[in-house]
Structures are given as structure tokens and as C-alpha cells.
Scaffold this motif. Structure first.
Motif: not given
Lengths: 166, 138
Positions: A1-2, A79-88, A100-102
Motif C-alpha cells: 500500500m502506498f 506492504p503489510f501482512k494480510g494485505e490484499i493487492l494486485e500483482a503481475v 511483482e507488485a510495484g
């Protein structure tokens, strides 16, 4: 997360930089030293957006260097433990896949991939469901320093191209 | 650090420093990094030499995963999400992932239902509908 946060740093400057452009030289050095670095506490510093305050310089005993306390604003990726994010997805093998996410690399082990997805080896390694309906794969070299991820949960897994979704 | 063992974004346990910090959605970061890249382009002939790999990767990432491109739309999204009692972190996860159903939203941000704030399902549903309207009319 930014995040957009304020950080502080003590910058040391050599006397050869003292002069009318002292502040500019200090800011340039700050950017060169800090942008692109990563710390456990704040994550990756992506970009410095502004300098809030430069304190009074303190001459260090024995050398001519001067230390300035600098307060600056920056965009960090943490990034945090338990965070949901999009990645390639960048690499797929039978142990799992890398994504990779960022700036951060993520490894998803095959234990954390839903059971109905199987690894298919070949020129373009990928994971496919048994009926062939869902498939993802890609091809890029490895890198170190990664996080662990999972797609074995509700609503996680392949997403459609954001441009295509209504 | 001792705090890291308790860290869990699903329960919004992300440390005081980040709970109080300004969180940014991918679309907002995209606007900031674009501006920075333009500044660098004006200052030197070869901006790609000046930026770190972290900057490049982040820029590529936010451009690809921004749901909203228009700055006005981005402002509206933040405004809509701010009307509900959400933490900054929760707001940004929703703005980034744009869940379509209440079930999906709760799976992505489980902390909405906890911490003593009661968010009725209809309220969450309305919020998600408002978000999708912005996307339609962007």
C-alpha cells in the motif's frame, strides 16, 4: 500500500558544497541518498515530494562536515501482512510462482494455490484449472528480497484485464 | 521490531504510524509520480537516468492498476469513500480493488465489519454502486 509520510534524516554535507546553492545541493543529495531505498519500518521510498524543514547545521568535531536535520515528505510503498493487492506474474515454476507488485517481489508457493490449479511445464509454464478455464503464466528472471503471498482464498486469483471489465 | 509479529492488515493492525498516515490509492500515486517524472524531464535531457528502479517499477505498477484515470474522478472516489466511517487504509484498499459485491468487499477488507463500527450491508452496497457509477461516467 502506498503512503504519504513525513520522515526525518540527518544529512552530512562536505564544505565544498557551502555557498549560495547550499539548500539545493542538500535537497539533491537527499534525493540521491534516499529515493529507491528500502527499510523494514517504512518500506520502499518511491519518491520525495517535498522538503518541509531544514534545521540548523551542526559542525562535526574533528572534520569540516556539517550535519543538517532534514524533514521531508515522501511516497513510500509498505506492504503489510494480510494485505490484499494486485500483482503481475513474472515467473512460474512447479514450486509456485513469482509476482511483482510495484517494487516488491512476491512468491506464492504451490501450497497456497487452490488445489484445482495444476502446474503445466513447457515453453510457457503456467497454472491451469482441470477444465482449462483459468490459466496464468509469464516469463521473466528471478530476483531476491521477496514477500510471501497466497491465492487460496475467496475472490483471490486471476483477474480480468481492468480495461475489459465493465 | 516487536510490532511485526502482531501485524495484520485484515484486522487493521498496521501500527500507529501508518494508521494515522495519509494512505494513497494507485490512481493518486499515478498522478504524483507523473508530475515528478515531468519535472525531471524539464530539468534534464534523460530522465530515465535519474530515476531509481523502485520509481520506475512503481510508476509502471500504478499506471497499470489505476482504476480511474481522470483526476476529477479520483477526487470523487475519495470523497465518496470518505463519507463512510472508514480508516484511510480500508478506503484505499477499496479504491484500488473496486469490489463489485458486498461479499467481495468484506473478503478484501474484513476489518470493515469489526472494530465496533456497524456498517449495514445496504450501506456498503450503496457505496460500491456509487463507485461503479463514477467508473461508468469517467
Amino acid at each position: 500500500m502506498f503512503f504519504h509520510i513525513v520522515l526525518e534524516r540527518n544529512m552530512q554535507l562536505h564544505p565544498r558544497h557551502f555557498g549560495p546553492n547550499l539548500r539545493d545541493k542538500l535537497v539533491a543529495k537527499l534525493m540521491k541518498d534516499v529515493e529507491g531505498t528500502c527499510s523494514g519500518r517504512h518500506g520502499f521510498v518511491v519518491a520525495i515530494t517535498g522538503v518541509d524543514n531544514i534545521g540548523k547545521g551542526l559542525i562535526r568535531d574533528g572534520t569540516g562536515f556539517v550535519t543538517f536535520p532534514v524533514k521531508y515528505q515522501c511516497v513510500v510503498f509498505r506492504p503489510f501482512k494480510g494485505e490484499i493487492l494486485e500483482a503481475v506474474v513474472t515467473m512460474v515454476n512447479k514450486m509456485g510462482f513469482f509476482a511483482e507488485a510495484g517494487p516488491v517481489q512476491i512468491f506464492v508457493s504451490n501450497h497456497l494455490i487452490p488445489d484445482d490449479m495444476e502446474f503445466q511445464s513447457g515453453d510457457m509454464p503456467n497454472y491451469t484449472t482441470s477444465d482449462g478455464s483459468v490459466c496464468f503464466g509469464a516469463w521473466l528472471p528471478l530476483a531476491l528480497n521477496f514477500c510471501i503471498g497466497t491465492i487460496k482464498d475467496d475472490f483471490l486469483g486471476v483477474i480480468n484485464d481492468p480495461g475489459a471489465a465493465a | 521490531m516487536s510490532g511485526e509479529e502482531d501485524e495484520n492488515a485484515a484486522e487493521l493492525k498496521i501500527g500507529d504510524e501508518f494508521l494515522k498516515a495519509k494512505c494513497l490509492m494507485n490512481c493518486e500515486v499515478s498522478l504524483i509520480l507523473d508530475r515528478r517524472y515531468e519535472q525531471l524531464q524539464q530539468m534534464s535531457d534523460d530522465p530515465t537516468n535519474q530515476v531509481s528502479q523502485v520509481f520506475e517499477k512503481s510508476l509502471q505498477y500504478v499506471k497499470r492498476f489505476s482504476r480511474y484515470k481522470n483526476p476529477d474522478a479520483v477526487r470523487q472516489v475519495r470523497e465518496i469513500l470518505s463519507r463512510h466511517k472508514l480508516a484511510e487504509f480500508e478506503l484505499c484498499v477499496l479504491g484500488n480493488l473496486c469490489p463489485e459485491t458486498v461479499e467481495e468487499a468484506l473478503a478484501m477488507v474484513p476489518s470493515i465489519k469489526t472494530r465496533g463500527r456497524t456498517h449495514e450491508d445496504e450501506e456498503i452496497d450503496k457505496m460500491l454502486n456509487d463507485l461503479s457509477l463514477i467508473k461508468k461516467f469517467e
